[in-house]
Design a protein around this motif. Structure first.
Motif, short mmCIF file in Angstrom:
data_model
loop_
_atom_site.label_atom_id
_atom_site.label_comp_id
_atom_site.label_asym_id
_atom_site.label_seq_id
_atom_site.Cartn_x
_atom_site.Cartn_y
_atom_site.Cartn_z
N ARG A 162 0.82 -1.19 0.00
CA ARG A 162 0.00 0.00 0.00
C ARG A 162 0.86 1.25 0.00
NH1 ARG A 162 -5.33 -0.43 1.39
NH2 ARG A 162 -5.49 1.62 0.40
N TRP A 163 0.51 2.13 -0.91
CA TRP A 163 1.01 3.48 -0.98
C TRP A 163 2.49 3.65 -1.32
CZ3 TRP A 163 -3.00 6.03 -1.99
CH2 TRP A 163 -4.19 5.83 -1.29
N TYR A 164 3.40 3.33 -0.38
CA TYR A 164 4.77 3.84 -0.52
C TYR A 164 5.77 2.78 -0.97
CZ TYR A 164 2.54 7.62 1.96
OH TYR A 164 1.67 8.60 2.32
N VAL A 165 6.69 3.24 -1.79
CA VAL A 165 7.71 2.35 -2.32
C VAL A 165 8.80 2.11 -1.28
CG1 VAL A 165 9.60 2.21 -4.00
CG2 VAL A 165 7.35 3.01 -4.74
N THR A 166 9.24 0.88 -1.17
CA THR A 166 10.48 0.57 -0.49
C THR A 166 11.24 -0.42 -1.35
OG1 THR A 166 9.95 -1.43 0.78
CG2 THR A 166 9.17 0.68 1.67
N ARG A 167 12.47 -0.68 -0.99
CA ARG A 167 13.29 -1.63 -1.73
C ARG A 167 13.47 -2.94 -0.96
NH1 ARG A 167 17.45 1.37 -5.54
NH2 ARG A 167 16.33 3.32 -5.87
N ASN A 168 12.80 -3.03 0.18
CA ASN A 168 12.94 -4.19 1.06
C ASN A 168 11.82 -5.18 0.77
OD1 ASN A 168 13.21 -6.04 3.09
ND2 ASN A 168 13.24 -4.53 4.74
N PRO A 169 12.14 -6.38 0.31
CA PRO A 169 11.06 -7.33 0.00
C PRO A 169 10.19 -7.68 1.20
CG PRO A 169 13.21 -8.39 -0.08
CD PRO A 169 13.45 -6.93 0.02
N ALA A 170 10.74 -7.56 2.39
CA ALA A 170 9.96 -7.89 3.59
C ALA A 170 8.80 -6.91 3.80
CB ALA A 170 10.86 -7.89 4.82
N ASP A 171 8.85 -5.77 3.14
CA ASP A 171 7.79 -4.76 3.29
C ASP A 171 6.59 -5.01 2.39
OD1 ASP A 171 10.23 -2.09 3.67
OD2 ASP A 171 9.28 -3.38 5.18
N PHE A 172 6.71 -5.98 1.50
CA PHE A 172 5.66 -6.23 0.51
C PHE A 172 4.79 -7.40 0.94
CE2 PHE A 172 6.58 -3.41 -3.06
CZ PHE A 172 7.81 -2.90 -2.65
N ALA A 173 3.48 -7.19 0.90
CA ALA A 173 2.55 -8.19 1.40
C ALA A 173 2.02 -9.10 0.30
CB ALA A 173 1.38 -7.51 2.09
N SER A 174 1.97 -8.62 -0.92
CA SER A 174 1.39 -9.39 -2.01
C SER A 174 2.46 -9.69 -3.05
CB SER A 174 0.25 -8.61 -2.67
OG SER A 174 -0.78 -8.37 -1.74
N TRP A 175 2.46 -10.94 -3.51
CA TRP A 175 3.48 -11.39 -4.45
C TRP A 175 2.86 -12.16 -5.60
CZ3 TRP A 175 8.65 -10.23 -4.07
CH2 TRP A 175 9.06 -9.63 -2.87
N GLY A 176 3.46 -12.00 -6.77
CA GLY A 176 3.10 -12.84 -7.89
C GLY A 176 3.75 -14.22 -7.73
N GLN A 177 3.42 -15.10 -8.67
CA GLN A 177 3.86 -16.49 -8.56
C GLN A 177 5.31 -16.68 -8.99
OE1 GLN A 177 2.16 -15.26 -11.08
NE2 GLN A 177 2.42 -16.47 -12.96
N GLY A 178 5.90 -15.67 -9.58
CA GLY A 178 7.28 -15.78 -10.06
C GLY A 178 7.33 -16.28 -11.49
N THR A 179 8.30 -15.78 -12.23
CA THR A 179 8.49 -16.22 -13.60
C THR A 179 9.99 -16.31 -13.88
OG1 THR A 179 7.87 -15.80 -15.91
CG2 THR A 179 8.40 -13.89 -14.58
N GLN A 180 10.38 -17.38 -14.54
CA GLN A 180 11.79 -17.61 -14.80
C GLN A 180 12.25 -16.79 -16.00
OE1 GLN A 180 14.08 -19.75 -13.12
NE2 GLN A 180 15.57 -18.68 -14.43
N VAL A 181 13.36 -16.13 -15.82
CA VAL A 181 14.06 -15.46 -16.92
C VAL A 181 15.44 -16.09 -17.01
CG1 VAL A 181 15.10 -13.31 -17.72
CG2 VAL A 181 12.80 -13.29 -16.71
N THR A 182 15.74 -16.64 -18.15
CA THR A 182 17.03 -17.28 -18.38
C THR A 182 17.71 -16.62 -19.56
OG1 THR A 182 16.21 -19.40 -17.54
CG2 THR A 182 18.25 -19.43 -18.82
N VAL A 183 18.91 -16.11 -19.32
CA VAL A 183 19.68 -15.46 -20.36
C VAL A 183 20.82 -16.38 -20.74
CG1 VAL A 183 20.93 -13.39 -21.04
CG2 VAL A 183 19.06 -13.23 -19.38
N SER A 184 20.91 -16.71 -22.01
CA SER A 184 21.93 -17.64 -22.48
C SER A 184 22.98 -16.90 -23.30
CB SER A 184 21.29 -18.72 -23.33
OG SER A 184 20.72 -18.16 -24.50
N SER A 185 24.15 -17.50 -23.36
CA SER A 185 25.25 -16.87 -24.11
C SER A 185 25.18 -17.23 -25.58
CB SER A 185 26.59 -17.32 -23.52
OG SER A 185 26.70 -18.72 -23.58
#
Length: 123
Positions: free
Chosen positions: A100-123
């Motif tokens: 709610r409302w304010y930005v922080t950079r600390n993941p512990a401050d965030f209550a809602s999360w998406g399911q995650g998505t893999q990003v793979t960068v290959s050479s």
């Protein structure tokens, strides 16, 4: 709380681009600051980018600054992360998050999360 569903990600060659999206449902998306975090194997979850609830301020980690753009559409309840010039070290699971409302950079401050998505960068 909002519920977050992510899309995008996948496999890309170094130097390529990807766009991650996060769709929110629930209450009043426009009152939530949104952020993207990532977590590589064996590492802690780290901040990538964030955007204020109004969308008028954006914040980036130094590692991705000038390569990523975060944006939001409060009419469509979505937040996006455009990633360019991808590097091998960008490989991780990426998560969108909301608080709610304010930005922080600390993941512990965030209550809602998406399911995650893999990003793979290959050479």
């Amino acid at each position: 709380q909002v519920q977050l569903v992510q899309s995008g990600g996948g496999l890309v060659q170094a130097g390529g681009s990807l766009r991650l999206s996060c769709a929110a449902s629930g209450r009043t998306f426009s009152t939530y600051a949104m952020a993207w975090f990532r977590q590589a194997p064996g590492k802690e979850r780290e901040f990538v980018a964030a955007i204020s609830w109004r969308g008028d301020s954006t914040y980036y980690a130094d590692l991705v600054k000038d390569r990523c753009t975060i944006s939001r559409d409060n009419a469509r309840d979505t937040v996006n992360l455009q990633m360019n010039s991808l590097k091998l070290e960008d490989t991780a699971v990426y998560y969108c998050a909301a608080r709610r409302w304010y930005v922080t950079r600390n993941p512990a401050d965030f209550a809602s999360w998406g399911q995650g998505t893999q990003v793979t960068v290959s050479s």
